[in-house]
Design a protein around this motif. Structure first.
Motif, PDB file in Angstrom:
ATOM      1  N   ALA A  75      13.210 -16.598  -4.727  1.00  0.00           N
ATOM      2  CA  ALA A  75      11.775 -16.235  -5.048  1.00  0.00           C
ATOM      3  C   ALA A  75      11.486 -15.082  -5.194  1.00  0.00           C
ATOM      4  O   ALA A  75      12.054 -13.926  -4.486  1.00  0.00           O
ATOM      5  N   CYS A  76      10.161 -14.666  -5.389  1.00  0.00           N
ATOM      6  CA  CYS A  76       9.718 -13.323  -5.649  1.00  0.00           C
ATOM      7  C   CYS A  76       9.719 -12.490  -4.255  1.00  0.00           C
ATOM      8  O   CYS A  76       9.749 -12.830  -3.104  1.00  0.00           O
ATOM      9  N   GLY A  77      10.485 -11.064  -4.726  1.00  0.00           N
ATOM     10  CA  GLY A  77      10.746 -10.182  -3.501  1.00  0.00           C
ATOM     11  C   GLY A  77      12.052 -10.785  -2.589  1.00  0.00           C
ATOM     12  O   GLY A  77      12.068 -10.044  -1.354  1.00  0.00           O
ATOM     13  N   PRO A  98       2.140 -16.990  -2.690  1.00  0.00           N
ATOM     14  CA  PRO A  98       2.334 -17.203  -1.171  1.00  0.00           C
ATOM     15  C   PRO A  98       3.379 -16.393  -0.812  1.00  0.00           C
ATOM     16  O   PRO A  98       4.398 -16.240  -1.427  1.00  0.00           O
ATOM     17  N   PHE A  99       3.398 -15.475   0.391  1.00  0.00           N
ATOM     18  CA  PHE A  99       4.396 -14.708   0.923  1.00  0.00           C
ATOM     19  C   PHE A  99       5.657 -15.543   0.943  1.00  0.00           C
ATOM     20  O   PHE A  99       5.469 -16.321   1.462  1.00  0.00           O
ATOM     21  N   ASN A 100       6.673 -14.974   0.393  1.00  0.00           N
ATOM     22  CA  ASN A 100       8.087 -15.559   0.697  1.00  0.00           C
ATOM     23  C   ASN A 100       8.534 -14.707   1.762  1.00  0.00           C
ATOM     24  O   ASN A 100       8.986 -13.390   1.712  1.00  0.00           O
ATOM     25  N   SER A 107       5.988  -2.992   1.838  1.00  0.00           N
ATOM     26  CA  SER A 107       6.290  -3.292   3.152  1.00  0.00           C
ATOM     27  C   SER A 107       6.685  -4.639   3.431  1.00  0.00           C
ATOM     28  O   SER A 107       7.378  -5.260   4.163  1.00  0.00           O
ATOM     29  N   PHE A 108       6.211  -5.484   2.222  1.00  0.00           N
ATOM     30  CA  PHE A 108       6.439  -6.819   2.412  1.00  0.00           C
ATOM     31  C   PHE A 108       7.715  -7.378   1.542  1.00  0.00           C
ATOM     32  O   PHE A 108       7.969  -8.519   1.350  1.00  0.00           O
ATOM     33  N   CYS A 109       8.163  -6.290   0.750  1.00  0.00           N
ATOM     34  CA  CYS A 109       9.448  -6.898  -0.328  1.00  0.00           C
ATOM     35  C   CYS A 109      10.722  -6.453   0.120  1.00  0.00           C
ATOM     36  O   CYS A 109      11.266  -5.518   0.774  1.00  0.00           O
ATOM     37  N   LEU A 153       5.292  -7.452 -18.128  1.00  0.00           N
ATOM     38  CA  LEU A 153       5.940  -6.375 -17.318  1.00  0.00           C
ATOM     39  C   LEU A 153       5.286  -6.128 -16.146  1.00  0.00           C
ATOM     40  O   LEU A 153       3.823  -5.877 -16.261  1.00  0.00           O
ATOM     41  N   SER A 154       5.651  -6.226 -15.017  1.00  0.00           N
ATOM     42  CA  SER A 154       5.108  -5.949 -13.671  1.00  0.00           C
ATOM     43  C   SER A 154       5.181  -4.764 -12.859  1.00  0.00           C
ATOM     44  O   SER A 154       6.169  -4.225 -12.983  1.00  0.00           O
ATOM     45  N   THR A 155       3.982  -3.980 -12.645  1.00  0.00           N
ATOM     46  CA  THR A 155       4.384  -2.939 -12.031  1.00  0.00           C
ATOM     47  C   THR A 155       3.648  -2.711 -10.837  1.00  0.00           C
ATOM     48  O   THR A 155       2.586  -3.354 -10.464  1.00  0.00           O
ATOM     49  N   ILE A 184       0.041  -6.294 -12.603  1.00  0.00           N
ATOM     50  CA  ILE A 184      -0.208  -5.397 -11.654  1.00  0.00           C
ATOM     51  C   ILE A 184      -0.181  -6.157 -10.401  1.00  0.00           C
ATOM     52  O   ILE A 184      -0.792  -6.828  -9.949  1.00  0.00           O
ATOM     53  N   SER A 185       0.740  -5.300  -9.510  1.00  0.00           N
ATOM     54  CA  SER A 185       0.995  -5.791  -8.287  1.00  0.00           C
ATOM     55  C   SER A 185      -0.094  -5.219  -7.359  1.00  0.00           C
ATOM     56  O   SER A 185       0.004  -4.083  -6.576  1.00  0.00           O
ATOM     57  N   LEU A 186      -1.291  -5.838  -6.980  1.00  0.00           N
ATOM     58  CA  LEU A 186      -2.129  -5.364  -6.358  1.00  0.00           C
ATOM     59  C   LEU A 186      -2.259  -5.400  -4.988  1.00  0.00           C
ATOM     60  O   LEU A 186      -2.292  -4.320  -4.342  1.00  0.00           O
ATOM     61  N   PHE A 219      -3.244  -9.926 -12.311  1.00  0.00           N
ATOM     62  CA  PHE A 219      -3.020  -8.948 -10.959  1.00  0.00           C
ATOM     63  C   PHE A 219      -2.513 -10.039  -9.865  1.00  0.00           C
ATOM     64  O   PHE A 219      -3.024 -11.169  -9.653  1.00  0.00           O
ATOM     65  N   GLU A 220      -1.424  -9.630  -9.375  1.00  0.00           N
ATOM     66  CA  GLU A 220      -0.724 -10.473  -8.377  1.00  0.00           C
ATOM     67  C   GLU A 220      -1.092  -9.898  -6.966  1.00  0.00           C
ATOM     68  O   GLU A 220      -1.563  -8.845  -6.575  1.00  0.00           O
ATOM     69  N   TYR A 221      -1.304 -10.943  -6.291  1.00  0.00           N
ATOM     70  CA  TYR A 221      -1.848 -10.831  -4.869  1.00  0.00           C
ATOM     71  C   TYR A 221      -1.159 -11.731  -3.934  1.00  0.00           C
ATOM     72  O   TYR A 221      -1.202 -12.980  -4.089  1.00  0.00           O
ATOM     73  N   VAL A 222      -0.173 -11.044  -3.012  1.00  0.00           N
ATOM     74  CA  VAL A 222       0.564 -11.836  -2.115  1.00  0.00           C
ATOM     75  C   VAL A 222      -0.223 -12.302  -1.027  1.00  0.00           C
ATOM     76  O   VAL A 222      -1.130 -11.130  -0.448  1.00  0.00           O
ATOM     77  N   MET A 223      -0.198 -13.560  -0.610  1.00  0.00           N
ATOM     78  CA  MET A 223      -1.228 -13.816   0.629  1.00  0.00           C
ATOM     79  C   MET A 223      -0.291 -13.690   1.942  1.00  0.00           C
ATOM     80  O   MET A 223       0.718 -14.324   2.340  1.00  0.00           O
TER      81      MET A 223
HETATM   82  N1  SAH Z   1       8.366  -3.706  -8.780  1.00  0.00           N
HETATM   83  C1  SAH Z   1       7.591  -4.444  -9.674  1.00  0.00           C
HETATM   84  C2  SAH Z   1       8.117  -5.702 -10.228  1.00  0.00           C
HETATM   85  C3  SAH Z   1       9.184  -6.555  -9.186  1.00  0.00           C
HETATM   86  S1  SAH Z   1       8.239  -7.157  -7.691  1.00  0.00           S
HETATM   87  C4  SAH Z   1       6.326  -4.654  -9.083  1.00  0.00           C
HETATM   88  O1  SAH Z   1       6.353  -4.228  -7.631  1.00  0.00           O
HETATM   89  O2  SAH Z   1       5.394  -5.239  -9.593  1.00  0.00           O
HETATM   90  C5  SAH Z   1       7.760  -8.798  -8.377  1.00  0.00           C
HETATM   91  C6  SAH Z   1       6.573  -9.347  -7.758  1.00  0.00           C
HETATM   92  O3  SAH Z   1       6.971  -9.855  -6.515  1.00  0.00           O
HETATM   93  C7  SAH Z   1       5.519  -8.073  -7.296  1.00  0.00           C
HETATM   94  O4  SAH Z   1       4.086  -8.582  -7.552  1.00  0.00           O
HETATM   95  C8  SAH Z   1       5.617  -7.947  -5.913  1.00  0.00           C
HETATM   96  O5  SAH Z   1       4.476  -7.685  -5.074  1.00  0.00           O
HETATM   97  C9  SAH Z   1       5.833  -9.356  -5.491  1.00  0.00           C
HETATM   98  N2  SAH Z   1       6.714  -9.662  -4.000  1.00  0.00           N
HETATM   99  C10 SAH Z   1       7.500  -8.869  -3.628  1.00  0.00           C
HETATM  100  N3  SAH Z   1       7.736  -9.290  -2.378  1.00  0.00           N
HETATM  101  C11 SAH Z   1       7.304 -10.431  -2.133  1.00  0.00           C
HETATM  102  C12 SAH Z   1       7.538 -11.391  -1.187  1.00  0.00           C
HETATM  103  N4  SAH Z   1       8.365 -11.290  -0.142  1.00  0.00           N
HETATM  104  N5  SAH Z   1       6.539 -12.527  -1.212  1.00  0.00           N
HETATM  105  C13 SAH Z   1       5.918 -12.763  -2.476  1.00  0.00           C
HETATM  106  N6  SAH Z   1       5.996 -11.665  -3.415  1.00  0.00           N
HETATM  107  C14 SAH Z   1       6.739 -10.664  -3.443  1.00  0.00           C
END
Ligand code: SAH
Ligand code: SF4
Length: 410
Positions: free
Chosen positions: A381-383, A337-339, A149-151, A239-241, A261-263, A304-308
């Motif tokens: 940036a991410c997402g 940090p959430f983008n 929902s944040f991507c 590799l990120s899942t 891992i996108s936790l 472990f990835e953790y979006v704030m």
């Molecule tokens: N689909 C895979 C790889 C691509 S996403 C996955 O979900 O792991 C790469 C990373 O960016 C993931 O950790 C994802 O959760 C994060 N991400 C997605 N949208 C984001 C946003 N708006 N702000 C910050 N990180 C985000």
């Protein structure tokens, strides 16, 4: 972050060969050695006894010297080069746009020719230069079937999986543009040694869920890490899942790269909302798969990835739960940090909150770098990745810029 709205968008030089012809021919890029031998024999180009030698020769031209035109393979006879070009292509995708952020991040929009009856597709690839290394963020799919929902990518429907050729083409083309291949204008140009290359690391963190495209991602990463191919160490490939549990063990066994891992949440209720694949593969199963990841050790940790997300998952209780959840797993925690993107309801946590969270995790013994947002001014940036078909309308871009200036997410 200092925000410059003054984007540099270059129109790169057009690819050398015409696109229309290329689309009809199969590419030699992305084929394993046996597949390439079979293709050459099948097309009647080389006799079986010569196939191994020819494959070795082609492999060197494609991945060590990085040529994108058979004509440049000067130790192969002119006739054979012409025959190869008649049957196959090794051309790069079209570079529709190249943007360079004020922090040096680059984003490319690549267009790939249609597959079969399909349409051309466009994808984004991002290069992030840092002190002592440069990371290329590669896409595995056009869009994504998952709907975190944040991507931003998650709001785009899946168009299709990328082929191994298209996954590798992102790396090859980035290396062309960054000067990581020998200079083509001097036929004997020196090979750029691994330590001197701009792209030292790759992450499968662009568009798409790589484990929903397992076979093609595997083929591409095995060539990227092949000592006679692009020779990137598997420790420099991540590799990120989002948590495709059934494919996690295979990732370690068959590809052998680093796992992320996108936790993003430490309980099922919240993770179901943020990362809906959690309903199918809940935390208990995900964490068990992580504990069993082949090759896991203190020297080979899972990230472990953790979006704030402000007021969603950023309290000290969440930090405590995170430490508890990961107990006993050799792990790094990456706080992102959430983008923001236009239309999102989430906000990035305040900087102070992020620091408190990071301090708690550090004190518990985890390396927990806060990922500095890069390339936000070019939505790299991410997402934030999305392809041309869904690029921002002008008013959306202005809204986003206003959000960033107002400090959301900084
Ligand atoms: N689909 C895979 C790889 C691509 S996403 C996955 O979900 O792991 C790469 C990373 O960016 C993931 O950790 C994802 O959760 C994060 N991400 C997605 N949208 C984001 C946003 N708006 N702000 C910050 N990180 C985000
Ligand atoms: Fe897909 Fe990853 Fe975005 Fe989730 S975070 S929607 S899995 S790209």
């Amino acid at each position: 972050m200092a925000l410059s709205l003054d984007l540099t968008a270059e129109k790169p030089r057009p690819s050398p060969a015409p696109r229309a012809a290329q689309a009809e021919k199969p590419s030699l890029i992305g084929l394993s050695r046996p597949e390439m031998a079979e293709a050459l024999i099948g097309a009647g180009i080389v006799p079986e006894r010569q196939a191994k030698m020819r494959v070795q020769q082609l492999w060197h031209w494609l991945y060590v010297r990085g040529v994108s035109d058979f004509a440049e393979m000067f130790n192969i006879s002119k006739d054979l080069r012409a025959t190869l070009a008649k049957h196959f292509t090794i051309a790069r995708p079209e570079i529709v746009e190249e943007q360079i952020s004020n922090d040096g991040t680059r984003k490319w929009l690549f267009r790939f020719p249609p597959r079969g009856a399909g349409r051309p597709v466009e994808i984004e690839t991002v290069y992030i230069p840092e002190e002592g290394r440069g990371t290329l963020c590669i896409s595995s799919q056009v869009g994504c079937t998952l709907t975190c929902s944040f991507c931003h990518t998650g709001t785009q429907k899946l168009v299709r999986n990328l082929t191994a050729e298209e996954i590798l083409a992102q790396l090859l083309t980035a290396r062309d543009r960054l000067g990581d291949f020998p200079d083509r204008d001097t036929p004997d140009g020196a090979i750029v040694p691994a330590e001197g290359r701009k792209v030292s690391n790759i992450v499968m963190m662009g568009m798409g869920e790589p484990l929903y495209n397992f076979e093609e991602v595997k083929k591409a990463l095995l060539i990227a890490s092949d000592g006679d191919g692009l020779s990137l160490s598997k420790r420099r490939i991540t590799l990120s899942t989002s948590g495709v549990v059934p494919e996690i063990a295979r990732t370690g066994e068959e590809i052998g790269v680093m796992l992320a891992i996108s936790l993003h949440a430490t309980n099922d209720d919240l993770r179901d909302l943020l990362v809906p694949i959690n309903k199918k593969f809940p935390l208990k199963d995900l964490i068990a798969a992580c504990r069993g990841y082949p090759g896991l050790s203190n020297a080979r940790r899972i990230t472990f990835e953790y979006v704030m997300l402000k007021d969603v998952n950023d309290s000290l209780d969440d930090a405590k739960a995170l430490v508890q959840l990961l107990k006993g797993i050799p792990a790094k925690i990456n706080l992102i940090p959430f983008n923001p993107w236009p239309g999102t309801n989430y906000q990035c946590s305040d900087w102070e909150t992020i620091e408190k969270f990071a301090d708690y995790i550090n004190n518990a013994g985890y390396a927990s770098p806060i990922r500095t947002p890069r390339g936000r001014d070019i939505l790299a940036a991410c997402g934030q990745l999305k392809s041309e078909s869904e690029r921002l309308k002008k008013h959306e871009r202005l809204a986003l810029e206003a959000m960033m200036i107002a400090g959301h997410g900084d």
